[in-house]
Every structure is written in structure tokens, then in C-alpha cells.
Scaffold this active site. Structure first.
Site, PDB file in Angstrom:
ATOM      1  N   SER A  10       0.858  -1.193   0.000  1.00  0.00           N
ATOM      2  CA  SER A  10       0.000   0.000   0.000  1.00  0.00           C
ATOM      3  C   SER A  10       0.887   1.233   0.000  1.00  0.00           C
ATOM      4  CB  SER A  10      -0.860   0.039   1.265  1.00  0.00           C
ATOM      5  OG  SER A  10      -1.498   1.301   1.390  1.00  0.00           O
TER       6      SER A  10
ATOM      7  N   TYR B  40      -2.151  -1.802  10.329  1.00  0.00           N
ATOM      8  CA  TYR B  40      -2.226  -1.931   8.864  1.00  0.00           C
ATOM      9  C   TYR B  40      -0.939  -1.394   8.221  1.00  0.00           C
ATOM     10  CZ  TYR B  40      -4.111  -1.487   4.123  1.00  0.00           C
ATOM     11  OH  TYR B  40      -4.322  -1.593   2.771  1.00  0.00           O
TER      12      TYR B  40
HETATM   13  P1  NAD Z   1     -11.638  -5.932  -0.384  1.00  0.00           P
HETATM   14  O1  NAD Z   1     -12.086  -5.903   1.034  1.00  0.00           O
HETATM   15  O2  NAD Z   1     -12.550  -5.464  -1.450  1.00  0.00           O
HETATM   16  O3  NAD Z   1     -11.118  -7.405  -0.753  1.00  0.00           O
HETATM   17  C1  NAD Z   1     -10.277  -8.115   0.115  1.00  0.00           C
HETATM   18  C2  NAD Z   1     -10.547  -9.597  -0.045  1.00  0.00           C
HETATM   19  O4  NAD Z   1      -9.678 -10.306   0.854  1.00  0.00           O
HETATM   20  C3  NAD Z   1     -11.981 -10.002   0.320  1.00  0.00           C
HETATM   21  O5  NAD Z   1     -12.505 -10.828  -0.691  1.00  0.00           O
HETATM   22  C4  NAD Z   1     -11.824 -10.763   1.628  1.00  0.00           C
HETATM   23  O6  NAD Z   1     -12.805 -11.765   1.811  1.00  0.00           O
HETATM   24  C5  NAD Z   1     -10.435 -11.340   1.461  1.00  0.00           C
HETATM   25  N1  NAD Z   1      -9.840 -11.728   2.733  1.00  0.00           N
HETATM   26  C6  NAD Z   1      -9.862 -11.057   3.921  1.00  0.00           C
HETATM   27  N2  NAD Z   1      -9.244 -11.771   4.858  1.00  0.00           N
HETATM   28  C7  NAD Z   1      -8.815 -12.918   4.272  1.00  0.00           C
HETATM   29  C8  NAD Z   1      -8.111 -14.062   4.739  1.00  0.00           C
HETATM   30  N3  NAD Z   1      -7.736 -14.179   6.013  1.00  0.00           N
HETATM   31  N4  NAD Z   1      -7.833 -15.044   3.854  1.00  0.00           N
HETATM   32  C9  NAD Z   1      -8.232 -14.951   2.562  1.00  0.00           C
HETATM   33  N5  NAD Z   1      -8.902 -13.905   2.063  1.00  0.00           N
HETATM   34  C10 NAD Z   1      -9.194 -12.896   2.914  1.00  0.00           C
HETATM   35  O7  NAD Z   1     -10.282  -5.083  -0.388  1.00  0.00           O
HETATM   36  P2  NAD Z   1      -9.363  -4.512  -1.564  1.00  0.00           P
HETATM   37  O8  NAD Z   1      -9.447  -3.046  -1.498  1.00  0.00           O
HETATM   38  O9  NAD Z   1      -9.593  -5.199  -2.850  1.00  0.00           O
HETATM   39  O10 NAD Z   1      -7.946  -4.926  -0.967  1.00  0.00           O
HETATM   40  C11 NAD Z   1      -7.097  -5.860  -1.559  1.00  0.00           C
HETATM   41  C12 NAD Z   1      -5.690  -5.586  -1.088  1.00  0.00           C
HETATM   42  O11 NAD Z   1      -5.332  -4.257  -1.455  1.00  0.00           O
HETATM   43  C13 NAD Z   1      -5.511  -5.662   0.430  1.00  0.00           C
HETATM   44  O12 NAD Z   1      -4.278  -6.285   0.719  1.00  0.00           O
HETATM   45  C14 NAD Z   1      -5.494  -4.209   0.839  1.00  0.00           C
HETATM   46  O13 NAD Z   1      -4.788  -4.016   2.039  1.00  0.00           O
HETATM   47  C15 NAD Z   1      -4.789  -3.586  -0.341  1.00  0.00           C
HETATM   48  N6  NAD Z   1      -4.975  -2.153  -0.495  1.00  0.00           N
HETATM   49  C16 NAD Z   1      -6.224  -1.623  -0.570  1.00  0.00           C
HETATM   50  C17 NAD Z   1      -6.349  -0.238  -0.680  1.00  0.00           C
HETATM   51  C18 NAD Z   1      -7.690   0.417  -0.718  1.00  0.00           C
HETATM   52  O14 NAD Z   1      -7.776   1.628  -0.619  1.00  0.00           O
HETATM   53  N7  NAD Z   1      -8.764  -0.332  -0.880  1.00  0.00           N
HETATM   54  C19 NAD Z   1      -5.213   0.571  -0.749  1.00  0.00           C
HETATM   55  C20 NAD Z   1      -3.968  -0.005  -0.681  1.00  0.00           C
HETATM   56  C21 NAD Z   1      -3.849  -1.376  -0.550  1.00  0.00           C
END
Ligand code: NAD
Length: 257
Positions: free
Chosen positions: A143, A157
Site C-alpha cells: 500500500s 495496517y
Molecule cells: P476488499 O475488502 O474489497 O477485498 C479483500 C478480499 O480479501 C476479500 O474478498 C476478503 O474476503 C479477502 N480476505 C480477507 N481476509 C482474508 C483471509 N484471512 N484469507 C483470505 N482472504 C481474505 O479489499 P481490496 O481493497 O480489494 O484490498 C485488496 C488488497 O489491497 C488488500 O491487501 C489491501 O490491504 C490492499 N490495499 C487496498 C487499498 C484500498 O484503498 N482499498 C489501498 C492499498 C492497498
């Protein structure tokens, strides 16, 4: 097709970035394994891929659990014969994650177990499979908060994403001569469930938006396109990189009005 004949496993593939990547990778010719704890949405993603006449399969895996990670990798090899692309993308942002004083140890442990240990376990079992396939590409979702302090405190986080970045660099160096590339995707703030739940009020959203030169949240589909580049042979000389896709947030000192 940019991923023709490749097999890709995507953790967190049921929603957000993972789901968009699963759909895009499949359109580009990959056979896709969706690994997640959300069975219903995972099966939906797989069905959508099959409806497009591409191949996909769902496996339930909690990435913080070693047996689940071992199983998801074997599942990919059993279903599709090999593994070429491992996208360690699953992650959480806990609603009670705060500054050091306010964050409970349980929140810290849970966040580190999923976001950091989950990536380690994916690599622990995934790297032998990539070696069996003659090499491959690992993408770990970090991130922008691993590069900058965030305006909204989320200490567990942030620390977990710092861990993802540093382990990505080391693995990239260790496996460079084995035809395995390891890169980190560093998304900016996205309009996915994960962040929108955390920035629960309009005020919190505005406080984040003010830092983004583009003046909007990113979309999961925009991250999928970046991940596709890292997954494909187009990024053949890219390893150990922090691939920042953030609407300019890390470049900004003052954002335009
Ligand atoms: P999201 O919540 O839409 O999707 C995350 C997915 O991970 C979900 O399907 C959830 O069920 C799954 N998940 C959660 N815990 C789990 C576990 N223990 N085992 C297996 N699956 C699990 O989130 P997103 O925004 O698509 O995030 C995806 C990645 O991107 C994450 O690592 C998040 O930290 C990172 N990220 C997101 C953002 C943002 O602004 N959304 C920014 C930077 C990084």
C-alpha cells in the site's frame, strides 16, 4: 493475450482488486484460481469467468493459516497442472485499528497475521510450485501507507504493509536467478469496500481525498491493470519494485485546489 497458457492464483479474489484481477487475468488467457474466505463471492467470480468461456476454480483459504495456504497451492497444481503467477493480495483494514495507544493487541495480531504472515505463507508454499513451473511472477499487495504516514491512524495496517514491502525486496533478490520475479503493488486509496468501510463518514473520506492530486479514489480495475503488467512477461526486467499506483498521492507536497 498477455497471459496465454499461464496459471494464476489470486488471494482475496472474491472482492475488490482480487476479483477485478481474476476477471482481467482470465480475459488475458490465464486459468485462474480464486482463493478467499468469502465462498459466495468467490464462487460468483469463478462463475462469471466461466460464463466468458474461460477457466477458473475457487478454493477456500484463510491466508493466515498455514494448512490453507499449502492446500490452495496444491489445489492450483491439481486443477491446472502448474502455477506461474501468485498474487498475494488478501488483506484487511480493521475498523478499530488506530494509533499505538488505542490499538488493541488483538487487532495488531489479526492484521499482521492476515496482511503480513499471509504473504509469507503464500510465498512459503508458492515458491516451490513456481520453481516446478520453471519460474514465474509473484505480486504482493502492499500500500502507499508503507511509504508515507497516513492522515488517518491505522498503525497495525501500516506496519503490516511495511513488512510486505521489505519481504518482497528480499525475496526478489533471493530468487532473481531462478526466473522468479517478486514485486509489490502499492495502491493508493481505492473506492473498494475495504477502505469505504474504514473511512465511514463523509468527513473521513474528504480528509483522505484532500491528499490525492487527482482528487478521487482509485478503482479496483485500475489496480488489476497494474497487476496484469507485473504478472505478464511485459515486466520481464522488473523485480523487487514498489509499483506505486496512487493518483499522485506519494508525489504530492501540496495538492492542487
Ligand atoms: P476488499 O475488502 O474489497 O477485498 C479483500 C478480499 O480479501 C476479500 O474478498 C476478503 O474476503 C479477502 N480476505 C480477507 N481476509 C482474508 C483471509 N484471512 N484469507 C483470505 N482472504 C481474505 O479489499 P481490496 O481493497 O480489494 O484490498 C485488496 C488488497 O489491497 C488488500 O491487501 C489491501 O490491504 C490492499 N490495499 C487496498 C487499498 C484500498 O484503498 N482499498 C489501498 C492499498 C492497498
Amino acid at each position: 493475450m498477455r497471459l496465454k497458457d499461464k496459471v494464476a492464483l489470486i488471494t482475496g479474489g472474491s472482492n475488490g482488486i482480487g476479483r477485478e484481477s481474476a476477471l482481467l487475468f482470465a480475459k488475458e488467457g490465464a486459468k485462474v484460481v480464486v482463493a478467499d474466505v468469502d465462498d459466495r463471492k468467490g464462487e460468483e467470480t469463478v462463475q462469471e469467468i466461466r460464463d466468458m468461456e474461460h477457466e477458473a476454480a475457487f478454493v477456500r483459504a484463510d491466508v493466515s493459516r498455514s494448512p490453507d495456504c499449502k492446500n490452495m497451492i496444491s489445489f492450483a497444481e491439481e486443477q491446472f497442472g502448474k502455477l506461474d503467477i501468485l498474487f498475494n493480495n488478501a488483506g484487511i483494514m480493521h475498523s478499530s485499528d488506530d494509533n499505538a495507544e488505542a490499538t488493541e493487541e488483538e487487532v495488531w495480531d489479526l492484521t499482521m497475521n492476515i496482511n503480513a504472515k499471509g504473504v509469507f505463507l503464500g510465498c512459503k508454499y508458492g515458491i516451490p510450485a513456481l520453481k516446478r513451473a520453471g519460474g514465474g511472477s509473484i505480486i504482493n499487495t502492499a500500500s502507499f501507507v508503507a511509504l508515507l504516514g497516513a492522515a488517518t491512524p491505522q498503525i497495525a495496517y501500516t506496519a503490516s504493509k511495511g513488512a510486505v514491502l521489505s519481504l518482497t525486496r528480499e525475496l526478489a533478490v533471493l530468487h532473481a536467478r531462478e526466473n522468479i520475479r517478486v514485486n509489490a503493488l502499492c495502491p493508493g486509496p481505492l473506492r473498494t469496500e475495504l477502505l469505504m468501510k474504514f473511512l465511514s463518514t463523509e468527513e473521513k473520506k474528504q480528509r483522505r481525498l484532500v491528499h490525492i492530486p487527482m482528487g478521487r479514489f482509485g478503482e479496483a480495475g485500475e489496480m488489476a491493470k497494474a497487476a496484469l503488467f507485473l504478472a505478464s512477461d511485459e515486466s520481464s526486467f522488473t523485480t523487487g519494485a514498489e509499483f506505486v499506483v496512487d493518483g499522485g498521492i506519494t508525489a504530492a507536497y501540496v495538492t492542487p485546489e
